[in-house]
Design a protein around this motif. Sequence first.
Motif, mmCIF file in Angstrom:
data_model
loop_
_atom_site.group_PDB
_atom_site.id
_atom_site.type_symbol
_atom_site.label_atom_id
_atom_site.label_comp_id
_atom_site.label_asym_id
_atom_site.label_seq_id
_atom_site.Cartn_x
_atom_site.Cartn_y
_atom_site.Cartn_z
ATOM 1 N N ALA A 60 -6.497 0.771 -1.319
ATOM 2 C CA ALA A 60 -5.466 0.885 -2.350
ATOM 3 C C ALA A 60 -4.319 1.788 -1.893
ATOM 4 O O ALA A 60 -3.161 1.584 -2.277
ATOM 5 N N GLU A 61 -4.639 2.771 -1.068
ATOM 6 C CA GLU A 61 -3.620 3.679 -0.543
ATOM 7 C C GLU A 61 -2.871 3.089 0.645
ATOM 8 O O GLU A 61 -1.895 3.668 1.120
ATOM 9 N N GLY A 62 -3.357 1.960 1.159
ATOM 10 C CA GLY A 62 -2.695 1.318 2.290
ATOM 11 C C GLY A 62 -3.116 1.835 3.644
ATOM 12 O O GLY A 62 -2.526 1.469 4.665
ATOM 13 N N LEU A 63 -4.149 2.681 3.689
ATOM 14 C CA LEU A 63 -4.577 3.248 4.968
ATOM 15 C C LEU A 63 -5.504 2.313 5.740
ATOM 16 O O LEU A 63 -5.610 2.428 6.959
ATOM 17 N N ILE A 64 -6.186 1.432 5.029
ATOM 18 C CA ILE A 64 -7.031 0.449 5.699
ATOM 19 C C ILE A 64 -6.783 -0.920 5.081
ATOM 20 O O ILE A 64 -6.213 -1.031 3.994
ATOM 21 N N GLN A 65 -7.226 -1.945 5.783
ATOM 22 C CA GLN A 65 -7.204 -3.306 5.282
ATOM 23 C C GLN A 65 -8.632 -3.837 5.331
ATOM 24 O O GLN A 65 -9.336 -3.631 6.321
ATOM 25 N N ILE A 66 -9.070 -4.483 4.260
ATOM 26 C CA ILE A 66 -10.394 -5.105 4.239
ATOM 27 C C ILE A 66 -10.188 -6.601 4.391
ATOM 28 O O ILE A 66 -9.581 -7.252 3.535
ATOM 29 N N ILE A 67 -10.662 -7.132 5.514
ATOM 30 C CA ILE A 67 -10.417 -8.531 5.889
ATOM 31 C C ILE A 67 -11.739 -9.278 5.963
ATOM 32 O O ILE A 67 -12.733 -8.757 6.495
ATOM 33 N N ASP A 68 -11.747 -10.481 5.414
ATOM 34 C CA ASP A 68 -12.961 -11.308 5.441
ATOM 35 C C ASP A 68 -13.463 -11.477 6.877
ATOM 36 O O ASP A 68 -12.679 -11.739 7.797
ATOM 37 N N HIS A 69 -14.774 -11.307 7.047
ATOM 38 C CA HIS A 69 -15.473 -11.496 8.318
ATOM 39 C C HIS A 69 -15.152 -10.405 9.358
ATOM 40 O O HIS A 69 -15.698 -10.434 10.452
ATOM 41 N N LYS A 70 -14.245 -9.483 9.016
ATOM 42 C CA LYS A 70 -13.937 -8.391 9.940
ATOM 43 C C LYS A 70 -14.237 -7.024 9.328
ATOM 44 O O LYS A 70 -14.441 -6.045 10.042
ATOM 45 N N GLY A 71 -14.261 -6.957 8.017
ATOM 46 C CA GLY A 71 -14.535 -5.694 7.353
ATOM 47 C C GLY A 71 -13.296 -4.829 7.231
ATOM 48 O O GLY A 71 -12.178 -5.333 7.123
ATOM 49 N N ALA A 72 -13.497 -3.513 7.260
ATOM 50 C CA ALA A 72 -12.410 -2.550 7.063
ATOM 51 C C ALA A 72 -11.783 -2.184 8.402
ATOM 52 O O ALA A 72 -12.474 -1.774 9.339
ATOM 53 N N LEU A 73 -10.472 -2.335 8.490
ATOM 54 C CA LEU A 73 -9.723 -1.980 9.692
ATOM 55 C C LEU A 73 -8.637 -0.976 9.327
ATOM 56 O O LEU A 73 -7.976 -1.112 8.293
ATOM 57 N N VAL A 74 -8.449 0.035 10.174
ATOM 58 C CA VAL A 74 -7.377 1.003 9.956
ATOM 59 C C VAL A 74 -6.040 0.268 10.053
ATOM 60 O O VAL A 74 -5.791 -0.467 11.006
ATOM 61 N N SER A 75 -5.187 0.456 9.053
ATOM 62 C CA SER A 75 -3.920 -0.271 8.991
ATOM 63 C C SER A 75 -3.000 0.111 10.141
ATOM 64 O O SER A 75 -2.969 1.264 10.575
ATOM 65 N N LYS A 76 -2.275 -0.879 10.588
ATOM 66 C CA LYS A 76 -1.246 -0.648 11.604
ATOM 67 C C LYS A 76 0.080 -1.106 11.024
ATOM 68 O O LYS A 76 0.230 -2.252 10.602
ATOM 69 N N LEU A 77 1.048 -0.197 10.975
ATOM 70 C CA LEU A 77 2.354 -0.514 10.417
ATOM 71 C C LEU A 77 3.341 -0.819 11.529
ATOM 72 O O LEU A 77 3.369 -0.142 12.554
ATOM 73 N N SER A 78 4.179 -1.828 11.297
ATOM 74 C CA SER A 78 5.272 -2.095 12.224
ATOM 75 C C SER A 78 6.389 -1.092 11.963
ATOM 76 O O SER A 78 6.411 -0.412 10.922
ATOM 77 N N LEU A 79 7.328 -0.998 12.886
ATOM 78 C CA LEU A 79 8.468 -0.106 12.686
ATOM 79 C C LEU A 79 9.230 -0.487 11.424
ATOM 80 O O LEU A 79 9.653 0.389 10.658
ATOM 81 N N ASP A 80 9.378 -1.782 11.186
ATOM 82 C CA ASP A 80 10.067 -2.227 9.964
ATOM 83 C C ASP A 80 9.332 -1.759 8.715
ATOM 84 O O ASP A 80 9.963 -1.371 7.721
ATOM 85 N N ASP A 81 8.005 -1.805 8.755
ATOM 86 C CA ASP A 81 7.209 -1.323 7.621
ATOM 87 C C ASP A 81 7.464 0.164 7.381
ATOM 88 O O ASP A 81 7.642 0.606 6.236
ATOM 89 N N VAL A 82 7.441 0.936 8.458
ATOM 90 C CA VAL A 82 7.636 2.386 8.340
ATOM 91 C C VAL A 82 9.010 2.695 7.768
ATOM 92 O O VAL A 82 9.151 3.521 6.847
#
Length: 223
Positions: A60-82
């Motif tokens: 919910a805070e955007g620090l991780i992403q929970i993806i089907d079949h992969k589980g929880a991954l630490v989020s990676k932001l693009s420069l545009d996102d930042v």
Amino acid sequence: MTTLQPIKRQTLTSAVTESLRQRILSGEFPDGQQLRQEALSNEYGVSRVPVREALRQLEAEGLIQIIDHKGALVSKLSLDDVLELLDIRATLESELLRAAIPCQDATDHAAASATLREFEQALVSNDIRHWGELNSRFHLALYRAARRPNTLALIEQLHNKTDRYTRMQILFTRTMEQAHQEHSKLLQLCREGKADEAADFIRFHILSAGHALESYLNSAERR
């Protein structure tokens, strides 16, 4: 007695959430790393329930992403996102500071000043791990007088999302002294009650950090 169990579990969830949050923000868990519930529950000595709830909060805070079949991954932001997140921060924080300054008192200024001294020491000692945390704590100390808890909570989440990049910007662009000078000026404007000037300055402060990071990363790519 039955009412104690939910409180205990929530406390445990909060402790796991805070620990995982700090490990992500400190870089111990890098971008893209998979966080496995079983391994984390074994490491913390808890069941999977508080770990699962902690991961949901961090999603919910955007620090991780929970993806089907992969589980929880630490989020990676693009420069545009930042840059987009910093632009949102600049808009929200400038307006919140404008509202807060007429309500600030000596206690608010003292709290911000104490954090600023900690931040200065962390910069001098190259304590990179705590730069983002102290930067956020300083900013939030100036906003609390506005008594807008929902906006404050949203800004705190944005700080969490951009924490790693705040530290990168200060470290890679070697702007330690500039960061301290700008924070000192911002606090002085608050003490003088100059709400409009402070709001304009904090917008400049946030956006210029983004521009500095963008310039550095673009130049690094050309090397």
